[in-house]
Structure formats: structure tokens, C-alpha cells
Design a protein around this motif. Structure first.
Motif, PDB file in Angstrom:
ATOM      1  N   SER A  35     -90.027  -3.771 -43.386  1.00 28.81           N
ATOM      2  CA  SER A  35     -90.022  -3.708 -44.506  1.00 28.81           C
ATOM      3  C   SER A  35     -90.420  -2.685 -44.821  1.00 28.81           C
ATOM      4  O   SER A  35     -91.202  -1.340 -44.822  1.00 28.81           O
ATOM      5  CB  SER A  35     -90.692  -4.983 -44.775  1.00 28.81           C
ATOM      6  N   GLN A  37     -89.201   0.093 -48.996  1.00 26.16           N
ATOM      7  CA  GLN A  37     -88.721  -0.091 -50.292  1.00 26.16           C
ATOM      8  C   GLN A  37     -87.806   1.339 -50.516  1.00 26.16           C
ATOM      9  O   GLN A  37     -87.434   2.759 -49.780  1.00 26.16           O
ATOM     10  CB  GLN A  37     -89.628   0.391 -51.214  1.00 26.16           C
ATOM     11  N   GLU A  89     -82.030  -6.609 -49.192  1.00 28.74           N
ATOM     12  CA  GLU A  89     -82.772  -5.855 -50.985  1.00 28.74           C
ATOM     13  C   GLU A  89     -83.479  -4.610 -50.454  1.00 28.74           C
ATOM     14  O   GLU A  89     -83.385  -4.139 -51.705  1.00 28.74           O
ATOM     15  CB  GLU A  89     -83.441  -7.470 -51.895  1.00 28.74           C
ATOM     16  N   TRP A  93     -85.803  -3.058 -53.714  1.00 28.77           N
ATOM     17  CA  TRP A  93     -86.630  -2.875 -53.712  1.00 28.77           C
ATOM     18  C   TRP A  93     -88.118  -2.035 -53.954  1.00 28.77           C
ATOM     19  O   TRP A  93     -87.707  -0.473 -53.188  1.00 28.77           O
ATOM     20  CB  TRP A  93     -87.589  -2.959 -51.995  1.00 28.77           C
ATOM     21  N   GLU A  97     -92.677  -5.306 -53.909  1.00 24.32           N
ATOM     22  CA  GLU A  97     -91.296  -6.073 -53.018  1.00 24.32           C
ATOM     23  C   GLU A  97     -92.024  -6.015 -52.128  1.00 24.32           C
ATOM     24  O   GLU A  97     -92.084  -6.531 -50.667  1.00 24.32           O
ATOM     25  CB  GLU A  97     -90.290  -5.982 -53.681  1.00 24.32           C
ATOM     26  N   ALA A 101     -93.395  -9.417 -48.849  1.00 18.06           N
ATOM     27  CA  ALA A 101     -92.916  -9.273 -47.898  1.00 18.06           C
ATOM     28  C   ALA A 101     -93.612  -9.465 -46.964  1.00 18.06           C
ATOM     29  O   ALA A 101     -93.985 -10.470 -46.504  1.00 18.06           O
ATOM     30  CB  ALA A 101     -91.527  -8.631 -47.823  1.00 18.06           C
TER      31      ALA A 101
END
Length: 267
Positions: A35, A37, A89, A93, A97, A101
Motif C-alpha cells: 500500500s 500513497q 488508485e 490515495w 486510503e 487498505a
């Protein structure tokens, strides 16, 4: 997810991290292995942390994108994107976000800070050492370059022309007291660079994920590369990272050729 994929920790190199992400994607096809951003204005911590770990030279806040270590990092993230190992996405993010996740169990791992990990520990049902754990970022690329771990130091200072230097010094002494430093962590601050405070039992209870290995790395870490123009530099790096996570045909060298002049133009 890690157990299902047969991943063993700790990671020894950044290539081990990439290989682990591939295993996660294979064993859990609907997952987001890592994950991140990439929303403009939300910061570029992951890229800077990875660059430091790989040994990228910095001039103040500016990384040398032409260096072998930077070329490795740019290619590393390009491979992550090409193999579907980053969120589709990611460009939209932010911190919420990316961390959401991870908490939902959608993402296999996340590169994040110790103060945020305290927030993870407060999520009902997201139990440390059962649902999640911590491990160190490797400082060896596996391709011939090595670097260091970085951390953001929180500092206080007395202004030059203050009329009350003694009273200001009393405040600094109060803040620097180890008990008060730990109290601030319990309220959401980052851990202090203070050995006595780091060994406080209250800190160990509040942050069980702050393992001895992490503490040692934290004490030995270097400051985040910074300068007065750090904000402008971060704007350029956000553009660079955004192009990578959305997919680009440019090679690592071409990306460096495109963005290094932009960094060099920042005064």
C-alpha cells in the motif's frame, strides 16, 4: 497473507521485498501487495525512505536521480507498478486510503511511521502480532548499493531575540523531561530520541510493536534529508512518483533525465 504466501521475515534486501510482493500477489490475487500513497500534497515519504535505504546521495533535500542507487529505486517502483503490486488508485490515495487498505487486510504491507502504528493498535479487532506485525526496512538493495534508515526528529528552539531566555529554557527542560516525553507519545507524538524515555515500561506497553530491533534502528537512524526548499523538492518528487504509479513507458534513466533538471531548478 504472509503465512499463506510462505514469506519469511525479516527482509534482507529490497529485492526480497519485491519478491515477497510477487508471492503475495500470486497467493492472494485480489490483494494489494504494498500500500502506497501518491496523492499530490500528501507527502512522498515512501519514495524518500526507499531512496535513503538504497543509498541515494542527497544534496540537502534533493536526491541525485542519476546515481546508481536512485536508478535502482525508480526501476524498483516501476517493476512494482508493472506487476500490479501497487494500488491501481494510488495516484488518488492519501494517508487515509493507504492505511485503510492495510487495516482492512486488503494490503499485504505498508511502509509507515511509528506514530501511525500506534493508531493501528487502537483499531478494534486489528490485534498486533495476530493480524499484523512490524519489520525493518532493509538497507541493502541486493544490487550493490546500501544506505541508511531515516527518521524525523522533533526539535524545539529558542528564538534569537527572545526577551525571556531563562523562562524559555525552563519550558525546554520541562519538554525534555523523559516522563513528559513519554506522556507526549501516549497522546500521539512520535517516539523521542531519548534513551531513558525509550526504555520506559509505559512506552513498551503502549507500543508493543516497537521491538528491540526497531528501537536499535531508530537510535542509529539518520535525519530525513531536509533543507529550506524541502517543500518545493517534494512537489517535484510527487510528480515523479505519480508518473510511476500510474504507469510510464519511460525508463529509470529517462525519468531521471526528465526530473533531475526540475530538482536542480529548485533554489
Amino acid at each position: 497473507m504472509f503465512e499463506k504466501a510462505g514469506i519469511e521475515l525479516p527482509f534482507k534486501t529490497l529485492e526480497d521485498v519485491y519478491d515477497a510482493a510477487l508471492k503475495l500477489k500470486k497467493s492472494s490475487p485480489d490483494s494489494v501487495p504494498m500500500s502506497v500513497q501518491a496523492k499530490a500534497g500528501e507527502g512522498i515519504t515512501s519514495l524518500k525512505t526507499t531512496m535513503a535505504a538504497a543509498g541515494v546521495p542527497f544534496d540537502g533535500a534533493k536526491p541525485d536521480l542519476q546515481s546508481p542507487a536512485a536508478q535502482y529505486v525508480l526501476d524498483w517502483y516501476k517493476r512494482f507498478q508493472a506487476e500490479g503490486l501497487l494500488p491501481e488508485e494510488a495516484i488518488s490515495w492519501g494517508e487515509a486510503e493507504a492505511r485503510g487498505a492495510f487495516i482492512r487486510g486488503q494490503a499485504g504491507f505498508i511502509l509507515d511511521g511509528l506514530n501511525t502504528a500506534a493508531d493501528f493498535g487502537e483499531v478494534p479487532g486489528f490485534d498486533y502480532d495476530k493480524k499484523w506485525a512490524t519489520t525493518l526496512m532493509p538497507t541493502d538493495t541486493g544490487s550493490g548499493t546500501t544506505g541508511a534508515r531515516i527518521s524525523s526528529a522533533r526539535s524545539w528552539a529558542i528564538t534569537t531575540g527572545t526577551e525571556h531566555p531563562y523562562e524559555a529554557s525552563l519550558l525546554l527542560r520541562y519538554i525534555a523531561d523523559s516522563k513528559n516525553l513519554v506522556d507526549s507519545v501516549l497522546e500521539g507524538a512520535v517516539p523521542p530520541r531519548n534513551t531513558e524515555a525509550l526504555e520506559d515500561p509505559r512506552l513498551n506497553k503502549f507500543m508493543p510493536f516497537f521491538t528491540d530491533d526497531l528501537k536499535t534502528a531508530f537510535k542509529e537512524s539518520e535525519p530525513v534529508p531536509a533543507a529550506l526548499n524541502a517543500g518545493e523538492v517534494e512537489d517535484v518528487l510527487e510528480q515523479l512518483f505519480g508518473e510511476i504509479v500510474t504507469g510510464t513507458d519511460l525508463s529509470a534513466k529517462q525519468l531521471a533525465d526528465k526530473y533531475q533538471p526540475k530538482l536542480d531548478s529548485v533554489k
